[in-house]
Each structure stands twice: as C-alpha cells, then as structure tokens.
Design an enzyme around this catalytic site. Structure first.
Site, mmCIF file in Angstrom:
data_model
loop_
_atom_site.group_PDB
_atom_site.id
_atom_site.type_symbol
_atom_site.label_atom_id
_atom_site.label_comp_id
_atom_site.label_asym_id
_atom_site.label_seq_id
_atom_site.Cartn_x
_atom_site.Cartn_y
_atom_site.Cartn_z
ATOM 1 N N LYS A 143 -20.625 -7.709 -22.921
ATOM 2 C CA LYS A 143 -19.835 -6.488 -22.836
ATOM 3 C C LYS A 143 -18.512 -6.733 -22.115
ATOM 4 O O LYS A 143 -18.347 -7.721 -21.418
ATOM 5 C CB LYS A 143 -20.678 -5.409 -22.163
ATOM 6 C CG LYS A 143 -20.572 -4.047 -22.792
ATOM 7 C CD LYS A 143 -20.648 -4.042 -24.307
ATOM 8 C CE LYS A 143 -20.240 -2.705 -24.885
ATOM 9 N NZ LYS A 143 -20.260 -2.680 -26.343
ATOM 10 N N ASP A 144 -17.570 -5.788 -22.284
ATOM 11 C CA ASP A 144 -16.207 -5.981 -21.776
ATOM 12 C C ASP A 144 -16.157 -6.051 -20.250
ATOM 13 O O ASP A 144 -15.382 -6.797 -19.687
ATOM 14 C CB ASP A 144 -15.311 -4.826 -22.246
ATOM 15 C CG ASP A 144 -15.539 -4.506 -23.704
ATOM 16 O OD1 ASP A 144 -15.843 -5.448 -24.464
ATOM 17 O OD2 ASP A 144 -15.440 -3.324 -24.082
ATOM 18 N N GLN A 161 -2.044 7.001 -1.873
ATOM 19 C CA GLN A 161 -1.376 7.652 -0.721
ATOM 20 C C GLN A 161 0.135 7.838 -0.911
ATOM 21 O O GLN A 161 0.745 7.249 -1.773
ATOM 22 C CB GLN A 161 -1.635 6.844 0.575
ATOM 23 C CG GLN A 161 -3.079 6.565 0.880
ATOM 24 C CD GLN A 161 -3.905 7.727 1.397
ATOM 25 O OE1 GLN A 161 -5.095 7.706 1.365
ATOM 26 N NE2 GLN A 161 -3.256 8.766 1.865
ATOM 27 N N ASP A 206 -22.739 -10.121 -13.270
ATOM 28 C CA ASP A 206 -22.573 -11.502 -13.736
ATOM 29 C C ASP A 206 -21.119 -11.849 -14.059
ATOM 30 O O ASP A 206 -20.855 -12.864 -14.700
ATOM 31 C CB ASP A 206 -23.480 -11.773 -14.943
ATOM 32 C CG ASP A 206 -23.106 -10.948 -16.165
ATOM 33 O OD1 ASP A 206 -22.170 -10.132 -16.088
ATOM 34 O OD2 ASP A 206 -23.753 -11.135 -17.209
ATOM 35 N N ASP A 228 -31.468 -4.763 -17.502
ATOM 36 C CA ASP A 228 -30.160 -5.409 -17.278
ATOM 37 C C ASP A 228 -29.137 -4.456 -16.659
ATOM 38 O O ASP A 228 -27.938 -4.503 -16.985
ATOM 39 C CB ASP A 228 -29.579 -5.990 -18.579
ATOM 40 C CG ASP A 228 -30.203 -7.322 -18.947
ATOM 41 O OD1 ASP A 228 -31.077 -7.805 -18.189
ATOM 42 O OD2 ASP A 228 -29.824 -7.870 -19.991
ATOM 43 N N ASP A 280 -17.030 -13.549 -17.504
ATOM 44 C CA ASP A 280 -18.440 -13.932 -17.367
ATOM 45 C C ASP A 280 -18.519 -15.397 -17.769
ATOM 46 O O ASP A 280 -18.324 -15.732 -18.940
ATOM 47 C CB ASP A 280 -19.298 -13.040 -18.281
ATOM 48 C CG ASP A 280 -20.785 -13.341 -18.169
ATOM 49 O OD1 ASP A 280 -21.134 -14.456 -17.721
ATOM 50 O OD2 ASP A 280 -21.595 -12.461 -18.540
ATOM 51 N N LYS A 285 -21.882 -4.414 -17.199
ATOM 52 C CA LYS A 285 -22.713 -3.769 -18.232
ATOM 53 C C LYS A 285 -22.045 -2.498 -18.746
ATOM 54 O O LYS A 285 -22.678 -1.459 -18.917
ATOM 55 C CB LYS A 285 -24.128 -3.451 -17.701
ATOM 56 C CG LYS A 285 -24.849 -4.627 -17.103
ATOM 57 C CD LYS A 285 -25.059 -5.778 -18.079
ATOM 58 C CE LYS A 285 -25.729 -6.955 -17.403
ATOM 59 N NZ LYS A 285 -24.767 -8.006 -16.967
ATOM 60 N N ASN A 319 -1.084 -16.835 -22.134
ATOM 61 C CA ASN A 319 -1.783 -15.974 -21.166
ATOM 62 C C ASN A 319 -3.184 -15.680 -21.690
ATOM 63 O O ASN A 319 -3.489 -15.944 -22.856
ATOM 64 C CB ASN A 319 -0.971 -14.702 -20.848
ATOM 65 C CG ASN A 319 -0.889 -13.758 -22.006
ATOM 66 O OD1 ASN A 319 -1.894 -13.248 -22.478
ATOM 67 N ND2 ASN A 319 0.333 -13.534 -22.491
ATOM 68 N N TYR A 340 -27.453 -19.014 -17.301
ATOM 69 C CA TYR A 340 -27.512 -18.278 -18.551
ATOM 70 C C TYR A 340 -26.123 -17.843 -19.026
ATOM 71 O O TYR A 340 -25.310 -17.377 -18.231
ATOM 72 C CB TYR A 340 -28.443 -17.049 -18.461
ATOM 73 C CG TYR A 340 -28.857 -16.673 -19.854
ATOM 74 C CD1 TYR A 340 -29.736 -17.496 -20.558
ATOM 75 C CD2 TYR A 340 -28.275 -15.609 -20.508
ATOM 76 C CE1 TYR A 340 -30.048 -17.243 -21.866
ATOM 77 C CE2 TYR A 340 -28.580 -15.345 -21.825
ATOM 78 C CZ TYR A 340 -29.466 -16.165 -22.508
ATOM 79 O OH TYR A 340 -29.760 -15.912 -23.808
ATOM 80 N N TYR A 398 -21.061 -9.207 -31.402
ATOM 81 C CA TYR A 398 -21.445 -8.969 -30.013
ATOM 82 C C TYR A 398 -21.562 -10.281 -29.251
ATOM 83 O O TYR A 398 -22.268 -11.181 -29.673
ATOM 84 C CB TYR A 398 -22.787 -8.224 -29.946
ATOM 85 C CG TYR A 398 -23.222 -8.010 -28.520
ATOM 86 C CD1 TYR A 398 -22.472 -7.173 -27.693
ATOM 87 C CD2 TYR A 398 -24.317 -8.664 -27.987
ATOM 88 C CE1 TYR A 398 -22.819 -6.993 -26.377
ATOM 89 C CE2 TYR A 398 -24.682 -8.485 -26.663
ATOM 90 C CZ TYR A 398 -23.929 -7.644 -25.867
ATOM 91 O OH TYR A 398 -24.272 -7.470 -24.554
HETATM 92 P P1 13P Z 1 -30.321 -13.546 -25.968
HETATM 93 O O1 13P Z 1 -31.589 -13.587 -25.170
HETATM 94 O O2 13P Z 1 -30.517 -13.954 -27.383
HETATM 95 O O3 13P Z 1 -29.195 -14.230 -25.285
HETATM 96 O O4 13P Z 1 -29.832 -12.030 -26.074
HETATM 97 C C1 13P Z 1 -30.258 -11.109 -25.186
HETATM 98 C C2 13P Z 1 -29.196 -10.704 -24.303
HETATM 99 O O5 13P Z 1 -29.256 -10.929 -23.119
HETATM 100 C C3 13P Z 1 -28.073 -9.999 -24.914
HETATM 101 O O6 13P Z 1 -26.917 -10.227 -24.235
HETATM 102 P P1 13P Z 2 -22.908 -9.021 -19.934
HETATM 103 O O1 13P Z 2 -21.823 -8.541 -20.856
HETATM 104 O O2 13P Z 2 -22.774 -8.509 -18.573
HETATM 105 O O3 13P Z 2 -23.030 -10.514 -20.009
HETATM 106 O O4 13P Z 2 -24.272 -8.432 -20.432
HETATM 107 C C1 13P Z 2 -24.807 -8.856 -21.619
HETATM 108 C C2 13P Z 2 -26.030 -8.113 -22.011
HETATM 109 O O5 13P Z 2 -26.218 -7.887 -23.166
HETATM 110 C C3 13P Z 2 -26.980 -7.682 -21.007
HETATM 111 O O6 13P Z 2 -28.073 -7.021 -21.568
HETATM 112 MG MG MG Z 3 -23.481 -12.142 -19.087
HETATM 113 MG MG MG Z 4 -21.180 -8.767 -17.271
#
Ligand code: 13P
Ligand code: 13P
Ligand code: MG
Ligand code: MG
Length: 375
Positions: free
Chosen positions: A233-234, A243, A54, A288, A13, A134, A106, A92, A230
C-alpha cells in the site's frame, strides 16, 4: 532574498520483520549511517530516521530545494542499501517499494513516497510531520480538510484575523494524472465533492490564500498505478506547518481525536479505522493493522530540526499521549465491527479498487464458467 530551508520526508517499505509488521533495528542502522555521512559532507543539515509500521521514514532538512537530484539520490541509495540488508537477512518484502531499477533524477514515480516543503523560515516555525502504514494516498484528505477548512475543528479560521482569508488546496486526480486548485471557504462544497472520493483524489498541497504561504504537503503516490498491480500500500506521508496565522499544533492534531476510516488494511484490500499511535506502538499486528499513524513535532531553526544541547534533533512524539486513547479505543471497536463482516463490502474495498489486487487471478478462473441466463 533570504536562504530557504527544505523539509524532505521520503519513505519506502524496504522490508520488514515478521511479515509487514515493523522496520527492525538493522535497517534503521543502515539509514542512520548513510544520512550521518551525508550530513558530515554538508549535503543535508540534519535528519531523523523513524518508522511507520513497516515503512522506513527519512526526515531530512537541507537547503537544496524540492525534488533535488542529490537529496533524492541520497534517499534512493539509502533505501537500496537497506533493501540489500533486508534481503541478506531474509526479511519479508525486501525492496518492496523500490519499483524501478535505476535512479533517474528524483524518486517521484519510482515507488518511494515523498512530501517536501521549501520554506522561508519565520521567526519561529513549528512543523508536524505525519506518516501512516496500511493505508493509501487520499487518506489525509479528511484531516487536511478539517485542519485548513473546517471552522468547527480549527478555531483559528474564525478567531484569527490572519486566517480569515482562507486556504487554497491542490487536489491531484491520481487516475488521470492532473491537478486542480480550489479555494476555501468559497469553493468548499466543490472541494468536498472531489476529496470525499479518497481512492481517486488526494490533496497534495495547501497554501494560505492571501499570500500563498505554503502550509502543507502530502505524498500522492499510488503504488498500484505505477506497478499496474498490487505491490503493497501507498502508506503516505504529510508535512504541516503551524501557528502564527496558521492552524495551531493542537488544531492540526484535533482531527485525530477520533478515529476515521481509511483504505488499505490487510492485503491493501480492506477499509480500516486509522489509529493514532506513538513511535513505540508504530507496528502493525492484528489483520496486519489496524492502520496506524504517527505524528512528530519539531521546530525549524536555521536550516535544521532544532537541536538540544547535545546536538541531537528535538522531536516531540505527539500521539504518544493519553489524549489519543479515545481514538485508539474507537479504532479497535470499529476494527472489530468491520472484521465481523469478513469479506463482505463495505469491510472489503469496492470492486473498482479490488481491480489492483490478486483477487483478479481468483475471479479470472471463474470467468469461462459463467453462462448466459436463459429466460
Ligand atoms: P504474500 O504472503 O503472498 O506476500 O501476500 C500476502 C501479503 O502480505 C499481501 O501483502
Ligand atoms: P504494506 O503496504 O505496509 O507493505 O502492507 C502490505 C499488506 O498487504 C499488508 O497486509
Ligand atoms: Mg510491507
Ligand atoms: Mg507499509
């Protein structure tokens, strides 16, 4: 020995348009330019750039093996350049998953997610790659189990004599950084005992048991464990081979006929239903999400993604199909059920998982106001 081909799927990301929604065109342009130059120099044979929400996804075919310094540096440099562009455009979360400053050998442990598989090409080698947004490492445990161990899902486990030998699963304990190999069907119950805990254990590789043919590889990076907090996310990636003594492409896709629940929705803090979508719908919106997954199919041919007559890689957008409309519908129904529960478990992750989120700052302030209860 014949020349081997490596499939590298590396994601990051690097910034998104309108929150954590989608990778915009200018970032694709950066990635396509750097990978095109690398292909012209002969570093990679060919490539395909796509997105899972994203997350920018680089699918590269080459002959340099797994964890190759030059290939990983190419991915790192591509992500760094794209993050620079994202910063310039004030997108963002610019550079969100680039957790380390300097490249060191790596990209493993530096933020980007990696699934790689070095194969000796068979007469015909169909591949399916998956990328999800997500959601977290461990989210592929359920479908990988269905594909390679569940005879009620993969008919080949019963019908094809070449699959009766079963499959071996490497499971990573992401908290303690160690791994174990379990063989199915003999150790199916032990395997399930581990991989049902999706927040901790993640299947990283699968082999056919009788000849150790590699059949699947999945990323197991836990961003919160690298960063200690945090940071997003991964959003894992996975490669599966199909096959001729392995699950058919249709058996690899069958686990996605129904939606299932994964960790990582809104702020990485909620359970959500996984929605299989085509590339056009690979963008997260409501709360999201909901968490989404794309699946791309291709043939490996002479070190490359097989090309069409114009020299472009032929890619099948496998979830872009009404056959997955039921799963999408189920995902939205389950999404609305969970969202009605707001911040109550099980809609929100368990307190153990929430330790890596910003809720700790909220709870920390309350700490000193707690008083012992007097009988
Ligand atoms: P921020 O708006 O502080 O970036 O956090 C909200 C969010 O999108 C969490 O990933
Ligand atoms: P991503 O890990 O996809 O950037 O999402 C962050 C998030 O907190 C969305 O709510
Ligand atoms: Mg993101
Ligand atoms: Mg993402």
């Amino acid at each position: 020995m014949s020349k081997k081909t490596t499939i590298s799927l590396i994601k990051c990301d690097v910034g998104s348009l309108a929150g954590h929604h989608v990778v915009p065109k200018p970032l694709f342009n950066v990635a396509e330019k750097t990978l095109k130059e690398a292909a012209e120099k002969g570093l990679i044979n060919n490539f395909f750039v796509f997105n899972a929400g994203d997350d920018l996804e680089l699918l590269m075919l080459h002959e340099r093996g797994e964890k190759n310094n030059e290939i990983h540096k190419l991915a790192w440099d591509t992500f760094t350049q794209a993050a620079g562009k994202a910063l310039e455009m004030k997108l963002y979360g610019a550079g969100q998953d680039l957790l380390k400053n300097a490249f060191s050998g790596n990209v493993c442990g530096m933020g980007p997610g990696v699934a790689e598989m070095e194969i000796e090409e068979r007469a015909s080698d169909p591949i399916v790659v998956f990328a999800a947004d997500k959601t977290s490492a461990g989210s592929f445990n359920y479908p990988l189990f269905r594909m390679f161990a569940d005879p009620m899902s993969t008919a080949g486990l019963v019908i094809d004599p070449h699959m009766l030998c079963g499959f071996k699963f490497e499971v990573v304990d992401t908290l303690e950084d160690k791994s174990i190999i379990l063989k199915c069907p003999e150790e199916m119950y032990e395997l399930l005992a581990l991989i049902g805990s999706v927040g901790r254990y993640a299947i990283s590789r699968v082999w056919r048991a009788n000849d150790d043919l590699i059949c699947a590889a999945s990323s197991v990076t836990k961003l919160s464990l690298i960063a200690g907090k945090y940071v997003g996310k991964d959003d894992p990636v996975m490669i599966a081979r199909a096959q001729h003594g392995l699950p058919a492409v249709g058996e690899i896709l069958a686990p996605f006929m129904h939606s299932y629940f994964v960790q990582g929705w809104m702020r990485g803090s909620h359970w959500g239903p996984l929605m299989p979508v085509g590339l056009k719908a690979s963008k997260c919106t409501v709360f999201d999400g909901p968490p989404r997954i794309v699946a791309l199919g291709f043939q490996v041919a002479n070190g490359k993604i097989a090309n069409d007559d114009e020299g472009n890689p032929m890619i099948a957008d496998l979830f872009d199909d009404p056959a997955f409309a039921l799963a999408r519908h189920e995902a939205m129904q389950n999404a609305s059920t969970l969202r009605r529960m707001g911040e109550f478990e099980p809609a929100r992750l368990s307190s153990e998982e929430m330790e890596y989120t910003t809720i700790q700052q909220v709870l920390g302030k309350l700490g000193e106001r707690f008083k012992p209860i007097k009988e």
